[in-house]
Design an enzyme around this catalytic site. Sequence first.
Site, short mmCIF file in Angstrom:
data_model
loop_
_atom_site.label_atom_id
_atom_site.label_comp_id
_atom_site.label_asym_id
_atom_site.label_seq_id
_atom_site.Cartn_x
_atom_site.Cartn_y
_atom_site.Cartn_z
N ASP A 268 0.75 -1.11 0.09
CA ASP A 268 0.19 0.09 0.00
C ASP A 268 0.90 1.39 -0.04
OD1 ASP A 268 -2.15 -1.64 0.25
OD2 ASP A 268 -2.28 -1.43 2.33
N ARG A 269 0.27 2.20 -0.45
CA ARG A 269 1.10 3.66 -0.58
C ARG A 269 1.80 3.91 0.76
NH1 ARG A 269 1.12 7.98 -3.66
NH2 ARG A 269 1.35 10.26 -2.57
#
Length: 306
Positions: free
Chosen positions: A141-142
């Site tokens: 995830d970012r």
Amino acid sequence: MVKIQRFGEWCEIEVPVHWEGYTVEYIVRTLWGAPKKQTHNMRMNKQVVTNDAPANWTNPLQAGDKLKFHFFREEDLGLIPSYYDIEVLFEDDHLLVLNKPAGMDTHPNSPEQNNTLANAAAFHMQMQGEYRSIKHIHRLDRDTTGAILFAKHALAGAILDKKLEERTIKRTYLALVHGRISKIRGTISEPIGRDRHHPARRRVSPGGQPAVTNYELIEYFPNLKLSLIKCRLDTGRTHQIRVHLSHIGHPLAGDILYGGKPAFPRQALHAVKLEIPHPFLEETIVCHAPFLDNPEIFKGIDPYCF
């Protein structure tokens, strides 16, 4: 271990004693597990040479024979190379493992996006004279940090995809979650699907994809009311750890999307260790990812202990 070296666009492998009697077909299709279509293309395009002659794919090989594979030919990069000061955890002619910082996507979501880890990986390769499409094997995830694996050529990518599917690539994460985990060890096996009420969120859903997260309690911090846990994934669903831990009542600290409190600027999740069966060397590469940013989230924790 297999003796392997590079000569320009070609990779040479010396046939070891324990491969004697194998055919090129067996090595590529069975030993390495290359897809049928990719194997066919390699064969038709004469991308394999045996002792400096076009390979006969069905002849038994002898120990000491020299196999050459056309792995490293130039090709379209497929994305925009962009400079970023990245930390390389491991690199050879076939693999690249990078330590992803927070606030960075793993790969572009549109052709013009150029601020992702994949763009930085392409720039890194270009600076070394490598003009090939680089492929991420898994994602983070970012705002999750830590180790991400890239393949530096097509066959390595196909083999590693299969190893990930077969769960022989091992991924270990550290997470800080709210509350005290009651079990020292546990497994969460709940299917995960999209949340129809929120475009970015996932949820446990009977109609979702199978998902399995194994966790182990490392330490409980009573003053913070947080548990440090280690997670190992058997599957790789979007937001899997975040969804599963929230589902059992222990959302990640900082993970507001899944019920966590804003104790940190982002969710306290770090991919601390990656164990990779090398696609060609018959050995396992182990990478540990130091904490790059927001070190206060995991202050005092040694990533090499896991």
